[in-house]
Design a protein around this motif. Structure first.
Motif, mmCIF file in Angstrom:
data_model
loop_
_atom_site.group_PDB
_atom_site.id
_atom_site.type_symbol
_atom_site.label_atom_id
_atom_site.label_comp_id
_atom_site.label_asym_id
_atom_site.label_seq_id
_atom_site.Cartn_x
_atom_site.Cartn_y
_atom_site.Cartn_z
ATOM 1 N N ILE A 206 52.228 9.147 17.091
ATOM 2 C CA ILE A 206 52.961 11.103 15.796
ATOM 3 C C ILE A 206 53.565 11.722 16.697
ATOM 4 N N SER A 207 53.218 11.584 17.888
ATOM 5 C CA SER A 207 53.661 13.082 19.108
ATOM 6 C C SER A 207 53.181 13.160 20.474
ATOM 7 N N PRO A 208 53.955 12.237 21.358
ATOM 8 C CA PRO A 208 53.979 12.554 22.947
ATOM 9 C C PRO A 208 52.699 14.112 22.991
ATOM 10 N N HIS A 209 53.184 15.193 22.917
ATOM 11 C CA HIS A 209 52.250 16.828 22.451
ATOM 12 C C HIS A 209 51.294 16.383 22.508
ATOM 13 N N LEU A 210 51.160 15.662 21.112
ATOM 14 C CA LEU A 210 49.475 15.754 20.654
ATOM 15 C C LEU A 210 49.152 14.761 21.165
ATOM 16 N N ALA A 211 48.970 13.513 21.538
ATOM 17 C CA ALA A 211 48.503 12.397 22.941
ATOM 18 C C ALA A 211 48.229 13.196 24.163
ATOM 19 N N GLU A 212 49.485 13.936 25.008
ATOM 20 C CA GLU A 212 48.580 14.942 25.684
ATOM 21 C C GLU A 212 47.568 16.097 26.048
ATOM 22 N N ASN A 213 47.693 16.522 24.695
ATOM 23 C CA ASN A 213 46.703 17.665 24.377
ATOM 24 C C ASN A 213 45.674 17.430 23.454
ATOM 25 N N PHE A 214 45.116 16.213 22.795
ATOM 26 C CA PHE A 214 44.226 15.246 22.822
ATOM 27 C C PHE A 214 42.564 15.849 22.979
ATOM 28 N N ALA A 215 42.361 16.546 22.011
ATOM 29 C CA ALA A 215 40.755 16.977 22.195
ATOM 30 C C ALA A 215 39.573 15.196 21.802
ATOM 31 N N SER B 50 40.528 25.921 21.813
ATOM 32 C CA SER B 50 39.238 25.256 22.854
ATOM 33 C C SER B 50 38.527 24.239 21.181
ATOM 34 N N GLY B 51 39.170 23.383 20.622
ATOM 35 C CA GLY B 51 38.527 22.448 19.805
ATOM 36 C C GLY B 51 38.847 23.063 18.010
ATOM 37 N N GLY B 52 40.057 23.578 18.407
ATOM 38 C CA GLY B 52 41.118 24.532 17.196
ATOM 39 C C GLY B 52 41.045 22.842 16.208
ATOM 40 N N SER B 53 42.062 23.021 14.874
ATOM 41 C CA SER B 53 42.649 21.832 14.922
ATOM 42 C C SER B 53 43.803 22.018 14.447
ATOM 43 N N GLY B 54 44.162 20.565 14.988
ATOM 44 C CA GLY B 54 45.297 19.827 14.806
ATOM 45 C C GLY B 54 45.784 19.105 14.477
ATOM 46 N N GLY B 55 46.010 18.660 12.777
ATOM 47 C CA GLY B 55 46.300 17.483 12.407
ATOM 48 C C GLY B 55 47.907 17.156 13.391
ATOM 49 N N GLY B 56 48.259 16.150 13.250
ATOM 50 C CA GLY B 56 49.761 15.074 13.198
ATOM 51 C C GLY B 56 49.838 14.636 11.730
ATOM 52 N N GLY B 57 51.705 14.759 11.506
ATOM 53 C CA GLY B 57 52.081 14.608 10.600
ATOM 54 C C GLY B 57 53.431 13.941 10.877
ATOM 55 N N GLY B 58 54.475 13.309 10.120
ATOM 56 C CA GLY B 58 55.491 12.770 10.463
ATOM 57 C C GLY B 58 55.348 11.464 9.445
ATOM 58 N N GLY B 59 57.141 10.855 9.452
ATOM 59 C CA GLY B 59 56.844 10.125 8.206
ATOM 60 C C GLY B 59 57.404 8.802 9.275
ATOM 61 N N THR C 234 42.506 16.728 16.701
ATOM 62 C CA THR C 234 42.369 18.136 17.117
ATOM 63 C C THR C 234 42.613 18.225 18.387
ATOM 64 N N THR C 235 43.790 19.034 19.036
ATOM 65 C CA THR C 235 44.186 18.891 20.391
ATOM 66 C C THR C 235 43.394 21.039 20.944
ATOM 67 N N ARG C 236 44.130 20.685 22.026
ATOM 68 C CA ARG C 236 43.326 21.965 23.652
ATOM 69 C C ARG C 236 43.781 23.024 23.817
ATOM 70 N N GLU C 237 45.259 23.232 22.810
ATOM 71 C CA GLU C 237 45.399 23.995 22.757
ATOM 72 C C GLU C 237 45.319 24.759 21.168
ATOM 73 N N THR C 238 46.008 26.545 22.082
ATOM 74 C CA THR C 238 45.775 27.086 20.699
ATOM 75 C C THR C 238 46.886 27.484 19.922
ATOM 76 N N THR C 239 48.652 27.480 20.498
ATOM 77 C CA THR C 239 50.138 27.183 19.810
ATOM 78 C C THR C 239 50.117 26.425 19.888
ATOM 79 N N ALA C 240 50.771 25.110 18.850
ATOM 80 C CA ALA C 240 51.799 23.993 19.310
ATOM 81 C C ALA C 240 53.041 24.537 19.412
ATOM 82 N N PRO C 241 54.448 23.129 19.697
ATOM 83 C CA PRO C 241 55.543 24.206 20.242
ATOM 84 C C PRO C 241 55.951 23.638 19.100
#
Length: 297
Positions: A231-240, A287-296, A266-273
């Motif tokens: 979905i996104s390398p960024h999502l994987a790096e900040n995977f909670a 910390s523990g906030g929601s962060g779903g992945g999206g993308g076709g 859910t990711t560990r960071e507060t703001t997604a790029p």
């Protein structure tokens, strides 16, 4: 070394991972300890055949099935030869599929790719007449049909009728989409739906992205962590952590299974790029906030 390790080292050039090799050995009923050096020609050939079927599954599209002549006999001969080897055969006509798609663009017919039928203006008129003849009430007068269809020239209309008889009725469709579907099923894929909300199943934090707007088809054995990276390398790096459809947390090594795997990340960071390209985005929420992945996919 064990049998799986030995074969994996020998077949690594074919991108055969350990999971595939273990599956192959299970299907063959081969268990450790094994001395491959003592195998005879028949056993080696059996291994090669099983490996090819596992690593390179095939489906045969028996094309030009509407050509007549000796076609039916040849089709039957091929099916009798290959289906006992677990190689599926699909009978069809690629030319018919192309012709129907072009006829649809020109509004000569209504046709859903892969369907076993198509309709013409005359078909719809005949259907309305039939409904009136049996006394059905509130039957439309069909005045809108003229705007929905264009009238094909006689040559095209004749070919459409021939395709109806020689392809659609006879084989249940052109076979083109069925061949693709069969090939996909041979790989036993899983389909994952990353969402932001496990209530509305929306794909963005505002809830305006539509339910299940994104889907990823992944190969057998793909883990939740690997899906996050797709979905996104960024999502994987900040995977909670990740949650399944029922809200229970999933381990990062949890395997994606089935055709309706719903997951919320859910990711560990507060703001997604900001999202880049068409691969979707990942979100955060403290910390523990929601962060779903999206993308076709």
């Amino acid at each position: 070394s064990d049998a799986a390790s030995t074969l994996q080292s020998q077949l690594s050039g074919y991108k055969a991972d350990r999971q595939m090799i273990c599956s192959l050995l299970d299907k063959m009923g081969v268990k450790d300890p094994v001395k491959f050096t003592e195998w005879g020609e028949e056993e080696v050939r059996g291994l090669v055949s099983a490996f090819v079927a596992e690593r390179f599954p095939m489906v045969l599209l028996l094309n030009k099935a509407d050509q007549g002549g000796e076609t039916d006999r040849h089709i039957q001969r091929i099916i009798e030869k290959f289906e006992p080897r677990n190689i599926p055969c699909v009978v069809g006509s690629a030319a018919a599929e192309v012709f129907l798609k072009n006829a649809k663009k020109k509004k000569f017919i209504k046709y859903l790719e892969g369907a076993d039928h198509f309709t013409t203006l005359e078909d719809e008129r005949d259907d309305l007449d039939f409904r009136r003849s049996r006394g059905e009430e509130n039957v439309p007068d069909g005045s809108n049909l003229e705007a929905e269809y264009a009238v094909p020239e006689p040559k095209v209309a004749k070919r459409l009728e021939r395709l109806k008889d020689m392809v659609m009725y006879r084989f249940g469709g052109t076979g083109a989409w069925q061949a693709v579907q069969t090939a996909v099923e041979l790989k036993n894929p899983a389909v994952a739906y990353p969402v932001r909300s496990l209530t509305s199943f929306a794909t963005d934090s505002a809830g305006s992205g539509g339910a299940f707007a994104d889907a990823y088809m992944v190969k057998e054995g793909t883990t939740v962590r690997q899906l996050a990276n797709m979905i996104s390398p960024h999502l994987a790096e900040n995977f909670a952590y990740a949650e399944g459809e029922d809200g229970r947390r999933l381990g990062e090594d949890h395997v994606v299974t089935g055709l309706d795997f719903i997951v919320r990340f859910t990711t560990r960071e507060t703001t997604a790029p900001p999202a880049t390209g068409s691969g979707g985005s990942s979100g955060g929420g403290g910390s523990g906030g929601s962060g779903g992945g999206g993308g076709g996919g």
